[in-house]
Design a protein around this motif. Structure first.
Motif, PDB file in Angstrom:
ATOM      1  N   ASP A  84      41.599  46.112  34.691  1.00  0.00           N
ATOM      2  CA  ASP A  84      40.917  45.393  35.770  1.00  0.00           C
ATOM      3  C   ASP A  84      40.862  43.896  35.468  1.00  0.00           C
ATOM      4  O   ASP A  84      39.836  43.221  35.652  1.00  0.00           O
ATOM      5  N   ALA A 210      44.606  49.112  36.454  1.00  0.00           N
ATOM      6  CA  ALA A 210      43.373  49.002  37.229  1.00  0.00           C
ATOM      7  C   ALA A 210      42.704  50.364  37.299  1.00  0.00           C
ATOM      8  O   ALA A 210      43.318  51.401  37.059  1.00  0.00           O
ATOM      9  N   SER A 211      41.407  50.353  37.634  1.00  0.00           N
ATOM     10  CA  SER A 211      40.641  51.598  37.667  1.00  0.00           C
ATOM     11  C   SER A 211      41.140  52.551  38.747  1.00  0.00           C
ATOM     12  O   SER A 211      40.802  53.738  38.721  1.00  0.00           O
ATOM     13  N   ASP A 212      41.937  52.054  39.699  1.00  0.00           N
ATOM     14  CA  ASP A 212      42.494  52.956  40.719  1.00  0.00           C
ATOM     15  C   ASP A 212      43.783  53.633  40.238  1.00  0.00           C
ATOM     16  O   ASP A 212      44.414  54.377  40.982  1.00  0.00           O
ATOM     17  N   GLY A 213      44.188  53.360  38.992  1.00  0.00           N
ATOM     18  CA  GLY A 213      45.370  54.003  38.429  1.00  0.00           C
ATOM     19  C   GLY A 213      46.655  53.232  38.649  1.00  0.00           C
ATOM     20  O   GLY A 213      47.703  53.635  38.143  1.00  0.00           O
ATOM     21  N   ALA A 214      46.607  52.136  39.387  1.00  0.00           N
ATOM     22  CA  ALA A 214      47.801  51.336  39.640  1.00  0.00           C
ATOM     23  C   ALA A 214      47.910  50.233  38.593  1.00  0.00           C
ATOM     24  O   ALA A 214      47.035  50.050  37.746  1.00  0.00           O
ATOM     25  N   ARG A 255      48.303  40.555  42.266  1.00  0.00           N
ATOM     26  CA  ARG A 255      47.191  41.467  42.549  1.00  0.00           C
ATOM     27  C   ARG A 255      46.628  42.085  41.279  1.00  0.00           C
ATOM     28  O   ARG A 255      45.406  42.164  41.111  1.00  0.00           O
ATOM     29  N   TYR A 256      47.507  42.489  40.362  1.00  0.00           N
ATOM     30  CA  TYR A 256      47.034  43.241  39.194  1.00  0.00           C
ATOM     31  C   TYR A 256      46.933  42.410  37.919  1.00  0.00           C
ATOM     32  O   TYR A 256      46.071  42.664  37.083  1.00  0.00           O
ATOM     33  N   ARG A 359      50.109  58.766  33.381  1.00  0.00           N
ATOM     34  CA  ARG A 359      49.413  58.523  34.646  1.00  0.00           C
ATOM     35  C   ARG A 359      47.910  58.732  34.512  1.00  0.00           C
ATOM     36  O   ARG A 359      47.107  58.045  35.153  1.00  0.00           O
ATOM     37  N   GLU A 360      47.519  59.678  33.678  1.00  0.00           N
ATOM     38  CA  GLU A 360      46.096  59.914  33.446  1.00  0.00           C
ATOM     39  C   GLU A 360      45.512  58.868  32.504  1.00  0.00           C
ATOM     40  O   GLU A 360      44.407  58.371  32.705  1.00  0.00           O
ATOM     41  N   ARG A 363      44.234  55.189  33.529  1.00  0.00           N
ATOM     42  CA  ARG A 363      42.989  55.039  34.285  1.00  0.00           C
ATOM     43  C   ARG A 363      41.809  54.697  33.382  1.00  0.00           C
ATOM     44  O   ARG A 363      40.718  54.427  33.862  1.00  0.00           O
ATOM     45  N   GLU A 364      42.041  54.748  32.070  1.00  0.00           N
ATOM     46  CA  GLU A 364      40.966  54.477  31.122  1.00  0.00           C
ATOM     47  C   GLU A 364      41.306  53.257  30.280  1.00  0.00           C
ATOM     48  O   GLU A 364      42.443  53.090  29.850  1.00  0.00           O
TER      49      GLU A 364
END
Length: 515
Positions: A84, A210-214, A255-256, A359-360, A363-364
């Protein structure tokens, strides 16, 4: 255009990526006549698959390019993760890895695929063979004597064997009638490309999540000014994916990454990558075979694609060379499929699992592509019919068994100069190692009888000296013992009976020993 039927080569290779080029070199250094064609008019300069695993570096040392590859790439590139927008950590999953006497390459090599192909082309040219660019194989006919390949320009090429190394859309595979079973998941597509970016450090592999996984990743490619760019697809106002473009890459980056003042420039490759998990149900139909992406495609996680293809070619090369020379038992070529199809299935499974894990993990905070570190590749073929069951009284099966990768070890040659077993194995023949004075005579006799097929060395018997004991430990043997190593550096046989060595060779090779 090739008019009529061109000269008859032993092997025609369709596709000059890493797989086809490795196979061409392996055949050429064994004296087979090789012709290699590629549909592209000029070689590409795209990073694509960008890593060589330790086992592949061992293979390419035998092929003759590892030293050059190490000079062109890098083995040390920390991962820098942001979450993020905030910097989280820098990690090096292989920081504690060290080379060992039996495994000289402790970590993989970051290098662009185009650079690997360039080195392989240069190596192939040393044998007087160049890739015929702008030449596409579209189909073929075969008979009991050979294959006639049909070209897109209307020409034909006659060869003893045809090997399709022409990628996931392989026209050779389609002409073979081989199934390509599996799935394609359009929902997990991503964009990838090569761009330049001023103002970003080239000392780390940047990973913004990012926290949305992207997120977006920029990996600096050694020997260039480019970064490999990777991210999820950008969606338009209608919710449909936008095609890859420099402008889209810039919007995703802003964006990221949130790094002000950085402009992406000079795109040399813009592409969409889709999650394909597919495998051919056969690798051979008569005189036509498949290797690399033409035989199996899978997620990019773990960097297994280019590596698997190179190792396909390494397995096939010596067998096909013996077949073209009329020396292979009819069943030898069947062992290519027997050994490599299970590896392909393993690769599809592990790469799919690693892709899901990444992918998992993204997110962390604190993890990234290091979650895709795969287990070692190329550890052996214990299930193969070429792996002769070991004599229970020879060697330690907990250390080494027939079918396993043959370990390296530092030794001294007959002159007392340092030499590694991998340097010894660079000879294209089988290698026979004799441990102990008791078998030294048998080693010399077998080497003389099978001179064109086998090179023989008595360990501590005059040919090589295991001065630090590393060879004995790596091979799990105590005196006396005979170890037969295949031309692709896998253990074929562990015994102390010279007759078993001769019997093994007679089962797979049509050759009469010298009196």
């Amino acid at each position: 255009m090739t008019d009529g039927v061109a000269r008859n080569e032993d092997v025609l290779i369709a596709g000059a990526g890493p797989t086809g080029l490795t196979l061409a070199v392996e055949l050429a250094r064994r004296g087979a006549g090789v012709r290699i064609v590629d549909a592209a008019p000029v070689p590409h300069r795209e990073s694509r698959g960008k890593g060589l695993q330790p086992r592949t570096l061992e293979v390419l040392e035998d092929v003759g390019i590892t030293e050059r590859a190490l000079a062109a790439g890098t083995t040390r590139l920390p991962f820098r993760k942001y979450f993020d927008g905030a910097h989280v950590n820098d990690t090096d999953p292989f920081a504690d890895a060290r080379p060992t006497p039996d495994a000289p390459y402790e970590r993989g090599l970051l290098i662009g695929q185009w650079q690997v192909e360039k080195l392989l082309r240069e190596r192939l040219a040393e044998f007087g063979i160049d890739v015929e660019s702008g030449t596409e194989v579209t189909g073929f006919e075969q008979d009991e004597d050979g294959v006639t390949a049909f070209l897109a320009d209307g020409g034909r090429i006659r060869a003893g064997y045809l090997v399709g190394c022409d990628g996931g859309r392989s026209r050779v595979r389609k002409a073979m009638g081989v199934r390509f079973d599996g799935t394609t998941d359009e929902t997990q597509s991503m964009v990838v490309g090569d761009v330049e970016a001023e103002g970003i450090s080239r000392d780390v592999w940047h990973q913004w999540f990012a926290s949305d996984g992207a997120g977006v990743m920029l990996c600096p490619m050694p020997g260039t000014n480019s970064f490999q760019f990777q991210s999820g697809l950008e969606l338009g106002a209608d919710g449909e994916p936008l095609p890859p473009s420099l402008e889209s890459f810039q919007r995703i980056f802003e964006r990221y990454a949130g790094v002000p003042g950085v402009t992406l420039t000079d795109p040399t490759w813009l592409s969409v990558w889709r999650v394909n998990v597919r495998m051919a149900d056969r690798l051979r139909v008569g005189r036509v075979l498949l290797a690399g992406d033409a035989a199996h495609i899978h997620p990019i996680t773990g960097g297994l694609g280019m590596n698997t293809g190179i190792q396909d070619a390494y397995n096939l090369g010596w067998k096909l060379a013996l077949a073209t020379a009329g020396l292979a038992d009819p069943g030898l070529l069947d062992t290519y499929e027997e050994e490599r199809l299970p590896v392909a299935a393993w690769t599809l499974g592990i790469s799919t699992e690693l892709y899901a894990r990444v992918r998992e993990a993204v997110r962390e905070p604190g993890t990234g592509v290091e979650a895709a570190a795969p287990p070692p590749m190329g550890t052996g073929y214990r299930w193969s019919s070429l792996a002769e069951p070991a004599n229970a009284s020879v060697g330690d099966p907990a250390v080494l068994r027939p079918g396993d990768r043959a370990p390296d070890a530092p030794c001294l040659d007959a002159s007392g100069d340092p030499v590694r077993l991998f340097q010894v194995y660079a000879d294209p023949r089988f290698t026979l190692l004799g441990f102990g004075a008791e078998v030294a005579g048998a080693v010399g006799k077998l080497g003389a009888e099978y001179e064109g097929l086998v090179q023989a060395f008595a360990i501590d018997g005059g040919d090589l000296r295991d001065h630090e004991g590393h060879a004995h430990r790596a091979y799990g043997v105590s005196d006396p013992a005979l170890v037969l190593v295949r031309p692709d550096n896998h253990v074929a046989l562990l015994t102390r009976d010279p007759d078993e060595v001769a019997e093994y060779l007679s089962r797979i090779v049509l050759i009469t020993p010298k009196e």
